[in-house]
Design a protein around this motif. Sequence first.
Motif, PDB file in Angstrom:
ATOM      1  N   TYR A  83       0.838  -1.204   0.000  1.00  0.00           N
ATOM      2  CA  TYR A  83       0.000   0.000   0.000  1.00  0.00           C
ATOM      3  C   TYR A  83       0.870   1.251   0.000  1.00  0.00           C
ATOM      4  CZ  TYR A  83      -3.675   3.168   1.576  1.00  0.00           C
ATOM      5  OH  TYR A  83      -4.565   4.196   1.675  1.00  0.00           O
ATOM      6  N   ALA A  84       1.893   1.235   0.872  1.00  0.00           N
ATOM      7  CA  ALA A  84       2.802   2.390   0.922  1.00  0.00           C
ATOM      8  C   ALA A  84       3.564   2.525  -0.386  1.00  0.00           C
ATOM      9  CB  ALA A  84       3.768   2.231   2.090  1.00  0.00           C
ATOM     10  N   HIS A  87       1.534   4.393  -2.941  1.00  0.00           N
ATOM     11  CA  HIS A  87       1.488   5.836  -2.668  1.00  0.00           C
ATOM     12  C   HIS A  87       2.847   6.478  -2.898  1.00  0.00           C
ATOM     13  CE1 HIS A  87      -2.578   6.492  -1.009  1.00  0.00           C
ATOM     14  NE2 HIS A  87      -2.535   5.194  -0.967  1.00  0.00           N
ATOM     15  N   VAL A 153      -1.726 -12.194   0.045  1.00  0.00           N
ATOM     16  CA  VAL A 153      -2.006 -11.233   1.114  1.00  0.00           C
ATOM     17  C   VAL A 153      -2.454  -9.916   0.480  1.00  0.00           C
ATOM     18  CG1 VAL A 153      -0.403 -12.222   2.767  1.00  0.00           C
ATOM     19  CG2 VAL A 153       0.385 -10.506   1.176  1.00  0.00           C
ATOM     20  N   MET A 156      -1.647  -4.320   2.552  1.00  0.00           N
ATOM     21  CA  MET A 156      -1.100  -3.956   3.855  1.00  0.00           C
ATOM     22  C   MET A 156      -0.233  -5.078   4.426  1.00  0.00           C
ATOM     23  SD  MET A 156      -1.675  -1.032   5.098  1.00  0.00           S
ATOM     24  CE  MET A 156      -2.745   0.388   5.024  1.00  0.00           C
ATOM     25  N   GLY A 157      -0.502  -6.319   4.023  1.00  0.00           N
ATOM     26  CA  GLY A 157       0.251  -7.437   4.565  1.00  0.00           C
ATOM     27  C   GLY A 157       1.508  -7.735   3.770  1.00  0.00           C
ATOM     28  N   LYS A 161       9.816  -6.454  -1.863  1.00  0.00           N
ATOM     29  CA  LYS A 161      11.214  -6.869  -1.786  1.00  0.00           C
ATOM     30  C   LYS A 161      11.982  -6.229  -2.937  1.00  0.00           C
ATOM     31  CE  LYS A 161       9.374 -10.967  -1.383  1.00  0.00           C
ATOM     32  NZ  LYS A 161       8.170 -10.612  -0.624  1.00  0.00           N
ATOM     33  N   THR A 214       9.643  -9.698   7.332  1.00  0.00           N
ATOM     34  CA  THR A 214       8.897 -10.017   8.539  1.00  0.00           C
ATOM     35  C   THR A 214       8.135  -8.838   9.113  1.00  0.00           C
ATOM     36  OG1 THR A 214      10.932  -9.660   9.685  1.00  0.00           O
ATOM     37  CG2 THR A 214      10.285 -11.931   9.280  1.00  0.00           C
ATOM     38  N   THR A 215       8.748  -7.707   9.171  1.00  0.00           N
ATOM     39  CA  THR A 215       8.044  -6.616   9.842  1.00  0.00           C
ATOM     40  C   THR A 215       8.307  -5.286   9.151  1.00  0.00           C
ATOM     41  OG1 THR A 215       8.012  -5.246  11.810  1.00  0.00           O
ATOM     42  CG2 THR A 215       9.992  -6.548  11.459  1.00  0.00           C
ATOM     43  N   PRO A 216       7.275  -4.461   9.067  1.00  0.00           N
ATOM     44  CA  PRO A 216       7.480  -3.141   8.480  1.00  0.00           C
ATOM     45  C   PRO A 216       8.127  -2.159   9.447  1.00  0.00           C
ATOM     46  CG  PRO A 216       5.206  -3.435   9.089  1.00  0.00           C
ATOM     47  CD  PRO A 216       5.898  -4.738   9.351  1.00  0.00           C
ATOM     48  N   THR A 217       8.274  -2.506  10.708  1.00  0.00           N
ATOM     49  CA  THR A 217       8.752  -1.547  11.696  1.00  0.00           C
ATOM     50  C   THR A 217      10.200  -1.821  12.053  1.00  0.00           C
ATOM     51  OG1 THR A 217       8.030  -2.965  13.466  1.00  0.00           O
ATOM     52  CG2 THR A 217       6.462  -1.355  12.694  1.00  0.00           C
ATOM     53  N   THR A 220      12.355   1.090  13.314  1.00  0.00           N
ATOM     54  CA  THR A 220      12.043   1.778  14.559  1.00  0.00           C
ATOM     55  C   THR A 220      12.413   0.948  15.782  1.00  0.00           C
ATOM     56  OG1 THR A 220       9.830   0.913  14.305  1.00  0.00           O
ATOM     57  CG2 THR A 220      10.207   3.195  13.655  1.00  0.00           C
ATOM     58  N   ILE A 223      16.087  -5.231  16.719  1.00  0.00           N
ATOM     59  CA  ILE A 223      16.192  -6.267  17.740  1.00  0.00           C
ATOM     60  C   ILE A 223      17.516  -7.000  17.543  1.00  0.00           C
ATOM     61  CG2 ILE A 223      15.193  -8.450  18.518  1.00  0.00           C
ATOM     62  CD1 ILE A 223      12.499  -7.280  17.774  1.00  0.00           C
ATOM     63  N   ALA A 226      18.422 -10.299  15.247  1.00  0.00           N
ATOM     64  CA  ALA A 226      17.250 -10.468  14.394  1.00  0.00           C
ATOM     65  C   ALA A 226      17.640 -11.085  13.060  1.00  0.00           C
ATOM     66  CB  ALA A 226      16.573  -9.129  14.159  1.00  0.00           C
ATOM     67  N   THR A 237       9.977 -20.459   5.387  1.00  0.00           N
ATOM     68  CA  THR A 237       8.732 -20.147   4.701  1.00  0.00           C
ATOM     69  C   THR A 237       8.902 -20.237   3.201  1.00  0.00           C
ATOM     70  OG1 THR A 237       9.336 -17.868   4.879  1.00  0.00           O
ATOM     71  CG2 THR A 237       7.781 -18.700   6.484  1.00  0.00           C
TER      72      THR A 237
END
Lengths: 335, 398
Positions: A83-84, A87, A153, A156-157, A161, A214-217, A220, A223, A226, A237
Amino acid sequence: MSTPTELGLSVFEPPCHGCRKWRPTFAALSVVLCVLAAFAAGPAGAAPLSDCTPHRGTVVAVDFAHWGGPIVRGCGIDQPSGYALLHAAGFTTAGDAHDGAAFICRVGNQAFHDGIVYPTSSEDPCTVTPSTSAYWSYWLAPAGQNSWTYSPVGPMGDVPKPGEVELWTFGATDIGGTGGSGVPRFPPSTLRAANAAPPTHTTPTRSTTPTRSTTPTRSTNPIPSATTRATTTTTATRAVSAPVRRMRTAHRSAAERRVASERRQPRRPARKRPAAPAPDRRRHGAAGSAPVVAAQPTSERTSSGSAGPLVIGLCLALALAAGAVWTMWRRRRYE
Amino acid sequence: MRHATLSVRGRVPGIHDSRRVPRALHPVAWWIWALGLVIAVNRTTNPLLLILALSVLGFVVANRRTDAPWARAFKYYLMVALFIIAARIVFQSVFTAGLESGDHVLFELPHIRTPRWYAGVQIGGPVSLEATLSATVDGLRLGTMICCIGAANALANPKRALRVLPGALYELGMAVVVSISLAPQLIESVQRVARARRLRAGQRRGFRALRSIAIPVLADALERSVLLAAAMDSRGYGRTGPATRATRRLTATLLLAGMVGVCAGCYGLLNGSGPRLLATPAILAGAVLCSAGLALGGRRVRRTHYRPDPWRAPEWIVAGCGLISAVTLYFTSGYNAADLNPSFSPLRFPALPALPAVAILIAAAAAFAAPPPRRRVSGSVGVPDAAGGRIARPEVSA
């Protein structure tokens, strides 16, 4: 951006001790002011198409062939979601009233009819989820794959890549995305970043940025360790999803590549009138006749509207509520 | 209300307009008004219109409700609406939908990684202002619709509303009326037993106290129902009437076929991918069959009305107000869709579309069009209009 509560409390900290009882009021006021201030911020700018290379950035394309338009192609780099990416590439989208903005019901770009979002409200009011007979379907082609995969998906999901191509086509599909007028009739190679050869099957970009899937964040909250964990997740997967993907695309890829190469023969460019929809045109292949044009950023910044209606509406509601409270108070007094 | 037991006939100016005779509005008029507002509210996610509709509901209920127990329920519906909004926000925050580029992050919850096959649902993560606002508005819409139903329940006497059931269903309506009357009676019974226990200085608490309350209350309820059954039996309730076996079978067949038709039609309408031609004819045929079955079944029940509810000008105006709101919002959404369903990403102030706002404000005219409600003079909380609950009575000399 700092959170509004700490921002608001630092600004609106009451200076005296006697006004401690006003503290909840100040807090509420600060939250309201932060919400109002947030309305003034504008959207981010679009990345030019030349930023995308086979190993960097994701190409997103929207096929307007249903309305006789071109395939509009844009680029986004390190976007957290499909989605991003839309835009960031300069497309404007609209959701439907039932599912919210994340369900792409209309798409438009400045490169086609001055940014009118299609389907128009006369074709689809976009109040409920569009039916499978006419909707924007979402297709993915990861780096190295020359056939389209019906995205499992939503926008948003999905996490774009590097080297991937994402495509939105309008039409009908069946539930598995294997048939119908919405299935793209041209291979992803026609849309890939053109300044280099298509990448080989082993892409180095995947292993260098494994956390992306795995994650969009990720930026921010970094970890520790990771990387290793995410690498195992990714390979696991991929091992699961690869047979599924092969199964989905195997019966199509070979035949379709041949069909698409035939269709890339020069055809009579049939320019129709811009407003007239041409649904049968999809049958003749989009990539053969419809040109691929670069996406353009939206011309004007979306304004945040004016606060006037808000004030008027709230005043009306407050007047009615005051009337109700007054009636109840009098009733209680006379009883 | 606390002071209700002390009051002598208090006339509130404004509410008790001296020129108008206090009477209860026809319950069907209130229901049409409220359902019209439900349809109107269902068409929009504009927070201004929703808040306007909520204040209209509050204004009308405050002006035209009676003192009956069900008339005080509106504030509980408001609490339910608040709970819905809160739950919607919590779910939106926990199961985030992902961030867009221009989103404003309010706070971040700990993010739980989900495997790729579970993509599409995220647990935790940043919570944006846009998502919270749209969740609030979504919850507000459902809450407002529930408050519309609550307003109808507070304004209309449920027992009198059941009178409009078709004759074939009068036994069902009678059972509902009896069960509606049961709850206030039970409360009164519990209060009576508790008072008696206090007078006898019963000090037991907890489970033992429960036993010493429950047994007298149950005995009381049993006694009441035996009395009610005897009274209804002596008045001719429960007669089967002159229906033959063939008529009953025909009625059942018609009703079943009609229900199947209506269900098939609804499925056709809602599915969209099904045959479009099937939907409307099936619903129409089902409705015709159901009506025929109800009419045939109703022929065996001959009813006389005790104190019939009149349908006069105020009823027309109140029902019309609700219908105007519904029709206006139903038909403006075609060319006013952006204002009726504003988007919060990117953030922008919601507009206040003039025509729908006026249509919702027109619904507030019901507060003036309806006659002032009859007020209870004195007495404890009980069943103030028990006679009105009698919905059907077979004619004795049939």
